[in-house]
Design a protein around this motif. Structure first.
Motif, PDB file in Angstrom:
ATOM      1  N   LEU B 284     -10.527  19.609 -17.255  1.00  0.00           N
ATOM      2  CA  LEU B 284      -9.787  18.501 -16.640  1.00  0.00           C
ATOM      3  C   LEU B 284      -8.499  18.187 -17.406  1.00  0.00           C
ATOM      4  O   LEU B 284      -7.498  17.781 -16.816  1.00  0.00           O
ATOM      5  CB  LEU B 284     -10.675  17.254 -16.540  1.00  0.00           C
ATOM      6  N   PHE B 285      -8.532  18.398 -18.720  1.00  0.00           N
ATOM      7  CA  PHE B 285      -7.309  18.183 -19.493  1.00  0.00           C
ATOM      8  C   PHE B 285      -6.227  19.209 -19.130  1.00  0.00           C
ATOM      9  O   PHE B 285      -5.055  19.009 -19.410  1.00  0.00           O
ATOM     10  CB  PHE B 285      -7.603  18.232 -20.996  1.00  0.00           C
ATOM     11  N   GLU B 286      -6.642  20.314 -18.505  1.00  0.00           N
ATOM     12  CA  GLU B 286      -5.685  21.361 -18.121  1.00  0.00           C
ATOM     13  C   GLU B 286      -5.091  21.120 -16.729  1.00  0.00           C
ATOM     14  O   GLU B 286      -4.253  21.888 -16.261  1.00  0.00           O
ATOM     15  CB  GLU B 286      -6.374  22.732 -18.120  1.00  0.00           C
ATOM     16  N   LEU B 287      -5.571  20.097 -16.040  1.00  0.00           N
ATOM     17  CA  LEU B 287      -5.106  19.868 -14.667  1.00  0.00           C
ATOM     18  C   LEU B 287      -3.589  19.699 -14.604  1.00  0.00           C
ATOM     19  O   LEU B 287      -3.030  18.879 -15.335  1.00  0.00           O
ATOM     20  CB  LEU B 287      -5.734  18.589 -14.097  1.00  0.00           C
ATOM     21  N   PRO B 288      -2.934  20.433 -13.713  1.00  0.00           N
ATOM     22  CA  PRO B 288      -1.508  20.181 -13.554  1.00  0.00           C
ATOM     23  C   PRO B 288      -1.325  18.872 -12.787  1.00  0.00           C
ATOM     24  O   PRO B 288      -2.269  18.373 -12.204  1.00  0.00           O
ATOM     25  CB  PRO B 288      -1.036  21.378 -12.708  1.00  0.00           C
ATOM     26  N   TYR B 289      -0.186  18.323 -12.745  1.00  0.00           N
ATOM     27  CA  TYR B 289       0.179  17.078 -12.036  1.00  0.00           C
ATOM     28  C   TYR B 289      -0.485  15.833 -12.643  1.00  0.00           C
ATOM     29  O   TYR B 289       0.067  14.761 -12.646  1.00  0.00           O
ATOM     30  CB  TYR B 289      -0.191  17.095 -10.542  1.00  0.00           C
ATOM     31  N   CYS B 290      -1.721  16.008 -13.121  1.00  0.00           N
ATOM     32  CA  CYS B 290      -2.538  14.828 -13.400  1.00  0.00           C
ATOM     33  C   CYS B 290      -2.704  14.592 -14.899  1.00  0.00           C
ATOM     34  O   CYS B 290      -2.979  15.509 -15.660  1.00  0.00           O
ATOM     35  CB  CYS B 290      -3.904  15.034 -12.760  1.00  0.00           C
ATOM     36  N   ASP B 291      -2.566  13.313 -15.277  1.00  0.00           N
ATOM     37  CA  ASP B 291      -2.760  12.921 -16.658  1.00  0.00           C
ATOM     38  C   ASP B 291      -4.221  12.515 -16.805  1.00  0.00           C
ATOM     39  O   ASP B 291      -4.633  11.494 -16.266  1.00  0.00           O
ATOM     40  CB  ASP B 291      -1.843  11.717 -16.921  1.00  0.00           C
ATOM     41  N   PHE B 292      -5.012  13.318 -17.501  1.00  0.00           N
ATOM     42  CA  PHE B 292      -6.431  13.008 -17.653  1.00  0.00           C
ATOM     43  C   PHE B 292      -6.673  12.297 -18.988  1.00  0.00           C
ATOM     44  O   PHE B 292      -6.048  12.623 -19.996  1.00  0.00           O
ATOM     45  CB  PHE B 292      -7.258  14.298 -17.580  1.00  0.00           C
ATOM     46  N   HIS B 293      -7.543  11.296 -18.958  1.00  0.00           N
ATOM     47  CA  HIS B 293      -7.915  10.565 -20.177  1.00  0.00           C
ATOM     48  C   HIS B 293      -9.430  10.459 -20.242  1.00  0.00           C
ATOM     49  O   HIS B 293     -10.092  10.335 -19.212  1.00  0.00           O
ATOM     50  CB  HIS B 293      -7.382   9.124 -20.160  1.00  0.00           C
ATOM     51  N   GLU B 294      -9.954  10.438 -21.468  1.00  0.00           N
ATOM     52  CA  GLU B 294     -11.356  10.069 -21.631  1.00  0.00           C
ATOM     53  C   GLU B 294     -11.391   8.743 -22.375  1.00  0.00           C
ATOM     54  O   GLU B 294     -10.627   8.539 -23.319  1.00  0.00           O
ATOM     55  CB  GLU B 294     -12.113  11.128 -22.443  1.00  0.00           C
ATOM     56  N   MET B 295     -12.243   7.831 -21.920  1.00  0.00           N
ATOM     57  CA  MET B 295     -12.345   6.551 -22.620  1.00  0.00           C
ATOM     58  C   MET B 295     -13.759   6.344 -23.150  1.00  0.00           C
ATOM     59  O   MET B 295     -14.727   6.873 -22.628  1.00  0.00           O
ATOM     60  CB  MET B 295     -11.984   5.393 -21.694  1.00  0.00           C
ATOM     61  N   ILE B 319     -13.857  11.499 -28.836  1.00  0.00           N
ATOM     62  CA  ILE B 319     -13.787  10.610 -27.676  1.00  0.00           C
ATOM     63  C   ILE B 319     -12.597   9.654 -27.814  1.00  0.00           C
ATOM     64  O   ILE B 319     -12.500   8.675 -27.090  1.00  0.00           O
ATOM     65  CB  ILE B 319     -15.102   9.831 -27.451  1.00  0.00           C
ATOM     66  N   GLY B 320     -11.723   9.970 -28.750  1.00  0.00           N
ATOM     67  CA  GLY B 320     -10.451   9.290 -28.768  1.00  0.00           C
ATOM     68  C   GLY B 320     -10.148   8.478 -30.019  1.00  0.00           C
ATOM     69  O   GLY B 320     -10.979   8.336 -30.919  1.00  0.00           O
ATOM     70  N   PHE B 321      -8.953   7.949 -30.000  1.00  0.00           N
ATOM     71  CA  PHE B 321      -8.438   7.145 -31.098  1.00  0.00           C
ATOM     72  C   PHE B 321      -8.556   5.677 -30.679  1.00  0.00           C
ATOM     73  O   PHE B 321      -8.367   5.354 -29.500  1.00  0.00           O
ATOM     74  CB  PHE B 321      -6.967   7.523 -31.355  1.00  0.00           C
ATOM     75  N   PRO B 322      -8.840   4.777 -31.625  1.00  0.00           N
ATOM     76  CA  PRO B 322      -8.957   3.363 -31.240  1.00  0.00           C
ATOM     77  C   PRO B 322      -7.692   2.854 -30.543  1.00  0.00           C
ATOM     78  O   PRO B 322      -6.574   3.143 -30.961  1.00  0.00           O
ATOM     79  CB  PRO B 322      -9.162   2.656 -32.581  1.00  0.00           C
ATOM     80  N   ASP B 384      -8.540  11.521 -39.594  1.00  0.00           N
ATOM     81  CA  ASP B 384      -7.381  10.931 -38.914  1.00  0.00           C
ATOM     82  C   ASP B 384      -7.735   9.693 -38.101  1.00  0.00           C
ATOM     83  O   ASP B 384      -6.902   9.145 -37.384  1.00  0.00           O
ATOM     84  CB  ASP B 384      -6.750  11.974 -37.972  1.00  0.00           C
ATOM     85  N   GLY B 385      -9.008   9.296 -38.172  1.00  0.00           N
ATOM     86  CA  GLY B 385      -9.417   8.076 -37.466  1.00  0.00           C
ATOM     87  C   GLY B 385      -9.864   8.295 -36.034  1.00  0.00           C
ATOM     88  O   GLY B 385     -10.075   7.323 -35.297  1.00  0.00           O
ATOM     89  N   PHE B 386     -10.039   9.529 -35.607  1.00  0.00           N
ATOM     90  CA  PHE B 386     -10.556   9.799 -34.254  1.00  0.00           C
ATOM     91  C   PHE B 386     -12.079   9.659 -34.260  1.00  0.00           C
ATOM     92  O   PHE B 386     -12.738  10.065 -35.232  1.00  0.00           O
ATOM     93  CB  PHE B 386     -10.156  11.205 -33.781  1.00  0.00           C
ATOM     94  N   LEU B 387     -12.599   9.127 -33.185  1.00  0.00           N
ATOM     95  CA  LEU B 387     -14.035   8.867 -33.102  1.00  0.00           C
ATOM     96  C   LEU B 387     -14.762   9.996 -32.374  1.00  0.00           C
ATOM     97  O   LEU B 387     -14.250  10.554 -31.393  1.00  0.00           O
ATOM     98  CB  LEU B 387     -14.266   7.543 -32.350  1.00  0.00           C
TER      99      LEU B 387
END
Lengths: 84, 512
Positions: B284-295, B319-322, B384-387
């Motif tokens: 999903l992170f590779e999808l063109p056109y679309c900005d994918f995020h995981e929260m 699963i991301g940065f705070p 680096d503080g990523f969870l």
């Protein structure tokens, strides 16, 4: 044979009624597209499958659930009947 | 405060003809119409229930009518308590009591379980709110209740349909700040067409409902999720942004990846509610056109961490940065911060946190320690503080984003006279995250009758998500040396069987 069908339909009506009351006559109930109508959610479908298997001592395969027959009551009744 | 309605009213002046909401039947309502409908509904509600009552529970399916009712209650400063319309009668009574609901609004009073409620509180249906010919658009009169504690704008039952009720209290300001966070994280503007395929009794459904109305965008409602319906809706209404729960995303991923050209309108897609399969996530992170995020987050604290496309390239398993204004700590059993990459309990401090649970000071105190919310999750932070999420420390089973408490199910099972002991654990499921499975100790000869009887009882007393999808029977329950049931061991044993429990359901493409 007709009795078998009406018994299966009766079982399904009772089952689905417990989830949400269905105000349909018998004919409309047979045409009822219970999946597409949003009458039951995905978990209720999974339980419906398991309960049908238990009640009628049959196995519903993955291919069965792909078919259009599975999506309305009459189709489902016939599917169950064939497996009895 | 009525800020949410005031925003709708503002856009009714600025962009009166712009579509505010589109329902699942394709009915479109403009900002001007929505504001007018809401004022009429507020007038009707003020005559029927306000100001005598101000704690209003809703057992309604998602629709424009429901939205109008919610906004009308916002005008009237009432406390909105959205509940799952599919709650069983006993659950509904328990939930209503836990939030001191005074009024219950339902779709229709013909449903027998709602009739039972009439002795306990005022019950009205949507028909009663619709039939008021005396009210004119321009002459509505309101009897606004004494301003409620603004801190009680909305109460969400954290478990949705299960567990001991944990009613999370939100002020209107909490919800506004959460929307603002989404605006900033996902660059939401008035040009966005936002799809809401989550029920309003979930905090995600609330966010997706309020967000478009606060920015002057368009809300598209999809109350019953199905893969084809979702795809058709996105294409037909040119949806630009949505936040599906991860179980929906798993089902949609195949189509999104195979036919990206069909979804060109979809500029932003966010995965929420439970962790997502790593290979699906990478694709999903590779999808063109679309900005994918995981929260990552919880109803109590909103979004705590977020992973975007660029970050995923260097931290694919995180699963991301705070988020801005959010502090994430990973601590050991003595509440001492763990070293980077050491697994511990995830604590979150956020300016978006709820003030706590309604009428449950002890639970609030246990869940919020020194301003940190105890997520009940285990994970670690990297240098680096990523969870990184590892597992849960609680026994809770998360089924498609809904918390299910094993004890609720075990209590019902253990009432069966032939059951010696029972344990319910979450079996891993690729699409729902987990599904409840029961392990029952009994005499082997009794297992068939026990299963049949239990399925009937459980169906009557518990929600569909709480009912075990499978029963395993054995003569004795496996206990650890300390005398406790080793749930993790049982879970691992079941997972090792490689059961694909939701396969037959997936074939129906009907996942709500």
């Amino acid at each position: 044979m007709k009795n078998v069908k009406s018994d299966i339909a009766g079982y399904l009506r009772n089952y689905l009624d417990e989830i949400n009351q269905i105000n349909l006559n018998d004919e409309d109930f047979l045409n009822f597209r219970y999946l597409d109508s949003g009458h039951i959610d995905s978990f209720e479908i999974m339980h419906l499958i398991v309960n049908i298997e238990q009640e009628f001592n049959i196995r519903i395969e993955a291919e069965d659930t792909e078919s259009d027959e599975f999506r309305y009551i009459e189709g489902l009744v016939e599917m169950i009947e064939k497996k009895l | 405060m009525s800020v949410i309605f005031e925003n709708v009213n503002k856009f009714a002046s600025l962009t009166p003809e712009k579509t505010a909401v589109i329902d699942s039947e394709g009915v479109k309502v403009s900002y001007k119409q929505l504001a007018n409908l809401t004022k009429i509904r507020a007038s009707r509600l003020s005559n029927l229930v306000i100001p005598n009552f101000s704690r209003i529970a809703l057992c309604l399916n998602e629709s424009i009518d429901t939205l109008v009712t919610i906004l009308a209650l916002n005008i009237l400063n009432a406390t909105i308590i959205p509940l799952n319309p599919k709650l069983k009668s006993n659950q509904l009574q328990r939930f209503l009591k836990s939030v001191d609901a005074e009024v219950l609004i339902v779709e229709s009073l013909t449903n027998s379980s709602f009739k039972d409620m009439i002795n306990q509180l005022k019950v009205i249906d949507l028909e009663m709110l619709q039939n008021d010919n005396k009210v004119q658009n321009d002459s509505y009169s309101l009897r606004i209740s004494n301003p409620q504690e603004y801190s009680q704008f909305l109460i969400t039952l954290s478990s949705g349909s299960t567990g001991d009720p944990k009613p999370i209290v939100f002020s209107e300001n909490d919800k506004l700040k959460r929307s603002k966070q989404s605006v900033e994280l996902y660059n939401v503007t008035h040009n966005d067409v936002i799809l809401c395929a989550s029920p309003f009794f979930h905090s995600l459904g609330q966010r997706l409902t309020f967000l478009p109305l606060l920015v002057g965008g368009t809300l598209v409602q999809l109350p019953v999720f199905g893969v084809q319906k979702w795809i058709d809706t996105v294409i037909k209404y040119q949806v630009t942004m949505t936040i599906p729960v991860s179980s929906h995303l798993h089902l949609l991923a195949g189509q999104l990846l195979k036919f990206p050209g069909k979804f060109k309108s979809l500029r932003c897609l966010v995965s929420s509610s439970a962790s997502i399969d790593q290979s699906v996530k990478s694709s999903l992170f590779e999808l063109p056109y679309c900005d994918f995020h995981e929260m990552y987050g919880a109803s109590e604290i909103a979004t705590a961490t977020s992973l975007n496309k660029d970050e995923a390239k260097i931290k694919p398993n995180s699963i991301g940065f705070p988020c801005y204004g959010v502090e994430v700590r990973v601590v050991d059993e003595n509440f001492i911060d763990c070293c980077p990459t050491t697994i511990g309990r995830i604590f979150v401090k956020s300016y978006l946190a709820s003030s706590g649970y309604y009428n449950l000071p002890n639970t609030t105190e246990k869940s919020f320690v020194n301003g940190y919310f105890l997520t009940g999750d285990l994970g670690y932070l990297d240098i680096d503080g990523f969870l990184y999420f590892v597992d849960r420390e609680k026994d809770v089973i998360i089924v498609g984003g809904v918390n299910i408490y094993p004890s609720d199910i075990e209590d019902v099972i253990s009432r069966h006279i032939m059951v010696k002991a029972s344990v319910v654990v979450g079996a891993h499921d690729l699409y729902f995250g987990e599904l409840p499975v029961a392990i029952i100790a009994c005499n082997p000869d009794d297992k068939v009758s026990i299963e049949n009887e239990l399925r009937v009882t459980l169906r009557k007393e518990l929600s569909s998500k709480q009912q075990p999808i499978m029963f395993f029977f054995q003569e004795k329950m496996p206990f650890s040396p300390s005398g406790k049931v080793d749930r993790k061991l049982i879970r691992d044993q079941i997972d090792s069987l490689g059961l694909d429990l939701s396969r037959r359901l997936r074939n129906t493409q009907h996942m709500t």
